[in-house]
Structures are given as structure tokens and as C-alpha cells.
Scaffold this active site. Structure first.
Site, PDB file in Angstrom:
ATOM      1  N   ASP A 113      -2.183 -70.973  40.962  1.00 53.18           N
ATOM      2  CA  ASP A 113      -1.200 -70.115  41.541  1.00 53.18           C
ATOM      3  C   ASP A 113       0.102 -70.836  41.432  1.00 53.18           C
ATOM      4  O   ASP A 113       0.067 -72.125  41.068  1.00 53.18           O
ATOM      5  CB  ASP A 113      -1.468 -69.657  43.007  1.00 53.18           C
ATOM      6  N   ASN A 136      -7.411 -69.388  56.471  1.00 56.59           N
ATOM      7  CA  ASN A 136      -7.828 -68.081  56.530  1.00 56.59           C
ATOM      8  C   ASN A 136      -8.733 -67.567  55.689  1.00 56.59           C
ATOM      9  O   ASN A 136      -9.140 -66.469  55.544  1.00 56.59           O
ATOM     10  CB  ASN A 136      -6.366 -67.258  56.513  1.00 56.59           C
ATOM     11  N   HIS A 143      -8.427 -67.946  52.177  1.00 58.26           N
ATOM     12  CA  HIS A 143      -8.078 -67.610  50.912  1.00 58.26           C
ATOM     13  C   HIS A 143      -8.428 -68.587  50.141  1.00 58.26           C
ATOM     14  O   HIS A 143      -8.650 -69.909  50.263  1.00 58.26           O
ATOM     15  CB  HIS A 143      -6.406 -67.609  51.066  1.00 58.26           C
ATOM     16  N   GLU A 149      -4.950 -63.836  49.610  1.00 59.25           N
ATOM     17  CA  GLU A 149      -4.807 -63.774  51.193  1.00 59.25           C
ATOM     18  C   GLU A 149      -5.885 -62.828  51.626  1.00 59.25           C
ATOM     19  O   GLU A 149      -6.573 -61.887  50.848  1.00 59.25           O
ATOM     20  CB  GLU A 149      -3.291 -63.273  51.819  1.00 59.25           C
TER      21      GLU A 149
HETATM   22  P1  PGA Z   1      -4.970 -77.463  51.779  1.00 57.50           P
HETATM   23  O1  PGA Z   1      -4.982 -76.097  51.283  1.00 57.50           O
HETATM   24  O2  PGA Z   1      -5.717 -78.418  50.717  1.00 57.50           O
HETATM   25  O3  PGA Z   1      -3.580 -78.105  51.809  1.00 57.50           O
HETATM   26  O4  PGA Z   1      -5.603 -77.373  53.074  1.00 57.50           O
HETATM   27  C1  PGA Z   1      -6.050 -75.444  50.744  1.00 57.50           C
HETATM   28  C2  PGA Z   1      -5.629 -74.229  50.460  1.00 57.50           C
HETATM   29  O5  PGA Z   1      -4.871 -73.605  51.062  1.00 57.50           O
HETATM   30  O6  PGA Z   1      -6.312 -73.416  49.349  1.00 57.50           O
END
Ligand code: PGA
Length: 262
Positions: free
Chosen positions: A67, A136, A138, A143
Site C-alpha cells: 500500500d 482493527n 486490517h 480496513e
Molecule cells: P504496525 O502496523 O506494525 O505499525 O503495528 C501494522 C499494520 O497496521 O498493518
């Protein structure tokens, strides 16, 4: 799903790095799907160290990131292109033109999304897709309530995700509201997935991913439908799992056990 639970966060991240390195060693022309985020910073640091220590060449490797924010220059300090250069690509001998990150701006995000899907197809798809997991649930910037068969497209980020990523920007208002992300269907089309999550703040999402119903409310739960997924987590991220004893019995301390060893 192969669920590997490591005692510490560092053990989990080192194991994930080792899996990526082995993929390149076994297939030097691998197509890797890559991720960003806090978790991956340490994974990539281990991977660089292992690459240099074992003199592994990345010259035949192709990468596609999951992304990118939409609406910022790709060389912005907070872009995922900048992150990838700083945390990985600047330190290995990969050909820069073989590294792909979705476009961060342009006239039409739909064209950019289609071009990204076409580029993945043109190289025959992703061999190993690395994933982080959001609080969450994702994966990429898919999302909650993302279609489980989605392909690359523009998504509106949730307020929670924007707050979680605030640390990469000067102010919350600077965090883009949109991102271009490969879809859940794109991720499910990869040959193999490796998802890494550590820390207590990921425990609820990890439980939903592994033991919850397959539901768009937890995009990572779609991985239950994939035939070759390895989940690498630490004990804190595993703390809510109901079948914890079983996972630890099958893979003690996160180790692979050959059936012939049993
Ligand atoms: P993080 O993010 O490694 O900063 O916790 C993971 C994500 O949101 O995919």
C-alpha cells in the site's frame, strides 16, 4: 493456518526475517509482497543483517508493496516508498526498478490501481506475501468491511488507522485520508502468506484472525481461506487465543516439527 508463538517479540521478528531470507535463498528470482509499519522495521533490520552475514544477493528479487498513501509526493518523508528505501532497499543489492510501491498521486487512482494489478500479474503473481496486522484487523490498508475479494483500489482510512500512523507525520491533519492498497483478493491470490503481529495491542485482532468467523469486519480473518499461511506472533499477541495449548503443542516455542521427528 500454521500458528507459531514465540516467547518474545524479537524472537518472532527474527523468525519472520529468516523465512524471507530462506525464500530468496531457495528461489533467487522470488516475487515478494512487502509490508510497512512499526513491526516490519525490526523484521527488515534482522533481514538486512542476515543478508549481509550470509552474503545473499537480492539482484534477482522483485517486490510489490501492499500500500501507499494517496495524495502525497512519493518522496515525502512519510511515504511508504521512502520507508522502504530507508528500511530495506538501500541496504541490499536489489535493482531499484524491480521494487514496486503503489502510486501516491496521479490523476486517477483507478488507473493507478489497475496498473498495479497488471504489474503483479505480468510477473506471475506474488510468491510470498509478508503482512502486518492492524489493531482493527486490517491487512494492507484493507480496513474493516473491505470486500474479501477486493483487488487494488483506493480506500478511505479509518480515524483509528490515521491516529496509529500519526507518528510518521508532524500533525494528525497531515496524515492522508486515502491510500491505494492491494485488495484482500489480491493477497489471497499469492502463493504463500506470512503474517507477523506482536504485543498485547494486537491480541484481539490476532484472535479474530485465527479463531473468529471469516468476516469482512476482521479483514485478516480472510486468511483462513488461504491454503498456505504462517502466523508468526509473540506470547503477548497470542494471549487471547482459546486454543493456545494446541498451537504450542504442535509448534513448541514456535518451532517447525517434521512429522518424521514425532
Ligand atoms: P504496525 O502496523 O506494525 O505499525 O503495528 C501494522 C499494520 O497496521 O498493518
Amino acid at each position: 493456518m500454521k500458528v507459531l508463538i514465540f516467547e518474545t517479540e524479537e524472537d518472532a521478528k527474527r523468525d519472520a526475517a529468516g523465512r524471507l531470507l530462506r525464500q530468496i535463498q531457495l528461489s533467487p528470482t522470488s516475487v515478494l509482497g512487502l509490508a510497512t509499519g512499526g513491526t516490519m522495521e525490526a523484521v527488515y533490520a534482522h533481514l538486512i543483517q542476515m543478508t549481509l552475514h550470509q552474503s545473499v544477493s537480492w539482484s534477482g528479487v522483485t517486490t510489490f508493496n501492499l500500500d501507499e498513501y494517496w495524495g502525497i509526493p512519493s518522496d515525502s518523508p512519510a511515504s511508504y516508498r521512502t520507508y522502504m528505501n530507508a528500511h530495506l532497499f538501500d541496504h541490499v543489492d536489489i535493482t531499484r526498478s524491480s521494487t514496486h510501491v503503489p502510486a501516491s498521486n496521479g490523476r486517477d487512482p483507478r488507473d493507478a490501481a489497475q496498473a498495479y494489478e497488471d504489474a503483479i500479474s505480468a510477473v506471475g503473481g506474488i510468491d510470498l506475501q509478508l503482512l502486518g496486522i492492524g489493531k482493527n484487523g486490517h491487512i494492507g490498508f484493507n480496513e474493516p468491511t473491505s470486500s474479501l475479494s477486493s483487488t487494488t483500489r483506493i480506500k478511505t482510512l479509518t480515524d483509528d488507522t490515521r491516529r496509529a500512523n500519526r507518528r510518521y507525520f508532524d500533525r494528525l491533519e497531515d496524515v492522508p485520508k486515502y491510500a491505494l492498497t492491494v485488495g484482500i483478493g489480491t493477497i489471497l491470490s499469492s502463493n504463500e502468506c506470512l503474517i507477523v503481529g506482536t504485543g498485547p495491542e494486537k491480541a484481539a485482532a490476532v484472535k479474530s484472525m485465527i479463531e473468529g468467523p471469516v468476516s469482512a469486519v476482521c479483514p485478516a480473518s480472510a486468511l483462513q481461506m488461504h491454503r498456505n499461511v504462517t502466523v508468526v506472533i509473540d506470547e503477548q499477541a497470542a494471549q487471547d487465543l482459546e486454543l493456545m495449548d494446541y498451537y504450542q503443542h504442535v509448534h513448541p516455542a514456535g518451532q517447525e516439527v517434521e512429522i518424521s521427528d514425532v
